[in-house]
Design a protein around this motif. Structure first.
Motif, mmCIF file in Angstrom:
data_model
loop_
_atom_site.group_PDB
_atom_site.id
_atom_site.type_symbol
_atom_site.label_atom_id
_atom_site.label_comp_id
_atom_site.label_asym_id
_atom_site.label_seq_id
_atom_site.Cartn_x
_atom_site.Cartn_y
_atom_site.Cartn_z
ATOM 1 N N ASP A 34 -25.923 42.816 -38.207
ATOM 2 C CA ASP A 34 -26.444 44.189 -38.276
ATOM 3 C C ASP A 34 -27.869 44.271 -37.744
ATOM 4 O OD1 ASP A 34 -24.133 45.100 -39.365
ATOM 5 O OD2 ASP A 34 -24.868 45.215 -41.435
ATOM 6 N N TYR A 35 -28.691 43.314 -38.128
ATOM 7 C CA TYR A 35 -30.080 43.319 -37.647
ATOM 8 C C TYR A 35 -30.112 43.223 -36.117
ATOM 9 C CZ TYR A 35 -32.809 42.839 -42.000
ATOM 10 O OH TYR A 35 -33.453 43.058 -43.196
ATOM 11 N N LEU A 36 -29.337 42.283 -35.587
ATOM 12 C CA LEU A 36 -29.355 42.088 -34.128
ATOM 13 C C LEU A 36 -28.911 43.367 -33.421
ATOM 14 C CD1 LEU A 36 -27.911 38.467 -33.927
ATOM 15 C CD2 LEU A 36 -30.245 39.170 -33.366
ATOM 16 N N HIS A 37 -27.926 44.016 -34.013
ATOM 17 C CA HIS A 37 -27.409 45.267 -33.436
ATOM 18 C C HIS A 37 -28.538 46.317 -33.366
ATOM 19 C CE1 HIS A 37 -24.500 48.345 -32.540
ATOM 20 N NE2 HIS A 37 -25.034 49.078 -33.501
ATOM 21 N N HIS A 38 -29.287 46.440 -34.460
ATOM 22 C CA HIS A 38 -30.338 47.461 -34.507
ATOM 23 C C HIS A 38 -31.588 47.070 -33.725
ATOM 24 C CE1 HIS A 38 -27.847 49.204 -37.675
ATOM 25 N NE2 HIS A 38 -28.513 50.307 -37.465
ATOM 26 N N LEU A 39 -31.798 45.775 -33.541
ATOM 27 C CA LEU A 39 -33.019 45.350 -32.828
ATOM 28 C C LEU A 39 -32.857 45.437 -31.307
ATOM 29 C CD1 LEU A 39 -34.028 42.251 -35.015
ATOM 30 C CD2 LEU A 39 -35.370 44.360 -34.733
ATOM 31 N N LYS A 40 -31.605 45.525 -30.871
ATOM 32 C CA LYS A 40 -31.327 45.464 -29.433
ATOM 33 C C LYS A 40 -32.125 46.500 -28.636
ATOM 34 C CE LYS A 40 -27.362 44.212 -26.647
ATOM 35 N NZ LYS A 40 -27.576 42.817 -26.491
ATOM 36 N N GLU A 41 -32.195 47.721 -29.155
ATOM 37 C CA GLU A 41 -32.849 48.797 -28.391
ATOM 38 C C GLU A 41 -34.348 48.539 -28.159
ATOM 39 O OE1 GLU A 41 -33.920 52.528 -30.670
ATOM 40 O OE2 GLU A 41 -32.441 51.697 -32.079
ATOM 41 N N PHE A 42 -34.928 47.583 -28.893
ATOM 42 C CA PHE A 42 -36.375 47.354 -28.755
ATOM 43 C C PHE A 42 -36.711 46.278 -27.724
ATOM 44 C CE2 PHE A 42 -35.614 49.262 -32.821
ATOM 45 C CZ PHE A 42 -36.544 50.279 -32.825
ATOM 46 N N ASN A 43 -35.662 45.627 -27.218
ATOM 47 C CA ASN A 43 -35.843 44.663 -26.123
ATOM 48 C C ASN A 43 -36.882 43.581 -26.380
ATOM 49 O OD1 ASN A 43 -33.912 45.771 -24.338
ATOM 50 N ND2 ASN A 43 -35.355 47.434 -23.906
ATOM 51 N N PHE A 44 -36.921 43.037 -27.582
ATOM 52 C CA PHE A 44 -37.811 41.901 -27.816
ATOM 53 C C PHE A 44 -37.298 40.727 -26.975
ATOM 54 C CE2 PHE A 44 -38.362 44.297 -31.814
ATOM 55 C CZ PHE A 44 -39.742 44.440 -31.791
ATOM 56 N N LEU A 100 -43.775 49.403 -34.260
ATOM 57 C CA LEU A 100 -45.132 48.885 -34.471
ATOM 58 C C LEU A 100 -45.282 47.509 -33.807
ATOM 59 C CD1 LEU A 100 -47.785 49.533 -35.849
ATOM 60 C CD2 LEU A 100 -46.821 48.756 -38.010
ATOM 61 N N ALA A 101 -44.260 46.682 -33.949
ATOM 62 C CA ALA A 101 -44.289 45.361 -33.305
ATOM 63 C C ALA A 101 -44.346 45.509 -31.788
ATOM 64 C CB ALA A 101 -43.061 44.546 -33.727
ATOM 65 N N ASN A 102 -43.585 46.455 -31.267
ATOM 66 C CA ASN A 102 -43.594 46.691 -29.818
ATOM 67 C C ASN A 102 -44.967 47.153 -29.342
ATOM 68 O OD1 ASN A 102 -41.286 45.919 -28.543
ATOM 69 N ND2 ASN A 102 -40.204 47.843 -28.796
ATOM 70 N N ARG A 103 -45.591 47.985 -30.140
ATOM 71 C CA ARG A 103 -46.935 48.460 -29.773
ATOM 72 C C ARG A 103 -47.945 47.332 -29.743
ATOM 73 N NH1 ARG A 103 -48.254 53.651 -33.235
ATOM 74 N NH2 ARG A 103 -49.866 52.238 -33.932
ATOM 75 N N SER A 104 -47.651 46.280 -30.524
ATOM 76 C CA SER A 104 -48.545 45.113 -30.560
ATOM 77 C C SER A 104 -48.189 44.092 -29.482
ATOM 78 C CB SER A 104 -48.439 44.408 -31.913
ATOM 79 O OG SER A 104 -48.752 45.257 -32.963
ATOM 80 N N ASN A 105 -47.194 44.430 -28.655
ATOM 81 C CA ASN A 105 -46.700 43.483 -27.640
ATOM 82 C C ASN A 105 -46.194 42.183 -28.251
ATOM 83 O OD1 ASN A 105 -46.988 44.989 -25.330
ATOM 84 N ND2 ASN A 105 -49.171 44.463 -25.163
ATOM 85 N N VAL A 106 -45.632 42.270 -29.440
ATOM 86 C CA VAL A 106 -45.031 41.082 -30.057
ATOM 87 C C VAL A 106 -43.852 40.648 -29.191
ATOM 88 C CG1 VAL A 106 -43.613 40.366 -32.017
ATOM 89 C CG2 VAL A 106 -45.733 41.587 -32.424
ATOM 90 N N ASP A 107 -43.784 39.356 -28.862
ATOM 91 C CA ASP A 107 -42.655 38.937 -28.021
ATOM 92 C C ASP A 107 -41.533 38.256 -28.811
ATOM 93 O OD1 ASP A 107 -43.874 36.514 -28.452
ATOM 94 O OD2 ASP A 107 -44.745 36.382 -26.442
ATOM 95 N N THR A 108 -41.811 37.902 -30.079
ATOM 96 C CA THR A 108 -40.799 37.148 -30.832
ATOM 97 C C THR A 108 -40.494 37.786 -32.181
ATOM 98 O OG1 THR A 108 -41.596 35.109 -29.823
ATOM 99 C CG2 THR A 108 -40.228 34.879 -31.786
ATOM 100 N N VAL A 109 -39.207 37.960 -32.447
ATOM 101 C CA VAL A 109 -38.778 38.377 -33.780
ATOM 102 C C VAL A 109 -38.209 37.144 -34.468
ATOM 103 C CG1 VAL A 109 -37.270 39.903 -35.120
ATOM 104 C CG2 VAL A 109 -38.079 40.624 -32.873
ATOM 105 N N LYS A 114 -49.264 39.537 -34.403
ATOM 106 C CA LYS A 114 -48.864 38.465 -33.486
ATOM 107 C C LYS A 114 -47.373 38.152 -33.600
ATOM 108 C CE LYS A 114 -53.274 36.070 -33.330
ATOM 109 N NZ LYS A 114 -53.634 36.662 -32.054
ATOM 110 N N MET A 115 -46.837 38.317 -34.818
ATOM 111 C CA MET A 115 -45.427 37.952 -35.030
ATOM 112 C C MET A 115 -44.732 39.056 -35.818
ATOM 113 S SD MET A 115 -45.543 33.942 -36.025
ATOM 114 C CE MET A 115 -46.734 33.944 -37.318
ATOM 115 N N PHE A 116 -43.419 39.111 -35.664
ATOM 116 C CA PHE A 116 -42.618 40.088 -36.408
ATOM 117 C C PHE A 116 -41.526 39.318 -37.155
ATOM 118 C CE2 PHE A 116 -39.428 43.831 -35.847
ATOM 119 C CZ PHE A 116 -39.654 44.250 -37.156
#
Ligand code: SF4
Length: 291
Positions: free
Chosen positions: A75-85, A49-58, A4-6
């Motif tokens: 750095d985290y924000l930079h790497h998370l960008k491609e996952f479009n949360f 894995l979070a994307n596969r679960s349709n998690v909407d919030t990091v 449910k959450m990441f």
């Protein structure tokens, strides 16, 4: 497996505050302020894995204060960008944002551009004297919370106030009503009321919590207030109930305990990424590990 959450862990156990209920509560020192290397390969695995679960919030979170590691957040924000949360939240006590505004202003602007949507400020009340007693160990003044909220809104962030509810601070319906009024007056988008968790704490916190946790009657009084004065909007299984109270969004949150754990792998609550690359679905149980 579905989550449910990441949660993504930032920084160390170091914090400038020393809340009596804190899981870690380490005074910042040379050792715990050292930034460690992040295993970005495994971050990618966790994010997929979070994307596969349709998690909407990091949730960028920590066992200490994440703002002590601002470059790690970048750095985290930079790497998370491609996952479009859709939503990326940062959990903080907010103190450094105001006490060291010059330093953090440029970070906040950068983080906004990199996709950070929400600043979640932890409090124990809307009352400055209670927040001061809980958070300001050097006995200096607590931050000007309305001013901080206003500033974050100017930077276009969504603001959530997360109140850790303890005895004599936030333990009855009258106090809840005033907290909600404060949030509304300051145009806070979301409010969370979270009774202090009474499980899995360090020994000294555990003793404090035993004396200061809410009773079932306290919780009932608070929830009855929300039921009576609000409209139930969402029931989030094992997370809590969201109400609209006079136009204010309020989540009455359930703590993560053995009672809110679901052992069905298709209905897990939290996917947690640690900097060393470990991926877990339990904060405290060492055995709850995927990688
Ligand atoms: S602000 Fe958070 S991390 Fe810091 S001492 Fe309090 S509970 Fe712990």
């Amino acid at each position: 497996m579905k989550f449910k959450m990441f949660s993504v862990v930032v920084g160390s156990e170091a914090c400038i505050a020393k809340c009596p209920f804190c899981v870690s509560c380490e005074t910042p020192n040379k050792e715990n302020l050292k930034s460690c290397e992040i295993n970005f390969r495994n971050l990618k695995i966790a994010a997929n894995l979070a994307n596969r679960s349709n998690v909407d919030t990091v949730m960028l979170t920590s066992r200490g204060e994440p703002l002590l590691f601002p470059d790690q957040i970048t750095d985290y924000l930079h790497h998370l960008k491609e996952f479009n949360f859709p939503f990326i939240e940062l959990q903080t006590n907010g103190i450094l944002l105001q006490k060291n505004k010059e330093k953090y202003d440029k970070y906040l602007r950068l983080w906004y551009d990199k996709g950070l949507t929400t600043i979640t400020i932890s409090v124990v009340s809307h009352r400055p004297e209670l927040n001061k007693k809980n958070y300001m160990q050097d006995n200096s003044d607590y931050i000007n919370l309305p001013e901080l909220i206003d500033y974050l809104h100017d930077l276009k962030f969504c603001v959530r106030l997360t109140c850790v509810c303890c005895k004599h601070m936030m333990d009855n319906s009258q106090e809840v009503a005033e907290f909600i009024k404060f949030a509304k007056e300051n145009k806070v988008e979301q409010v969370t009321l979270r009774p202090v968790n009474d499980e899995y704490r360090r020994e000294s916190a555990h003793l404090w919590i035993l004396e200061n946790k809410l009773t079932d009657e306290n919780k009932k009084d608070m929830q009855n207030y929300l039921e009576k004065n609000g409209t139930k909007l969402l029931e989030l299984e094992r997370i809590g109930t969201i109400y609209d109270v006079d136009g204010q969004n309020v989540l009455f949150s359930l703590p993560l305990t053995k009672y809110t754990r679901d052992t069905n792998p298709e209905n897990l609550r939290n996917l947690i990424f640690f900097q060393d690359g470990h991926i877990r679905y339990e904060w405290e149980m060492e055995g709850g590990i995927l990688l």
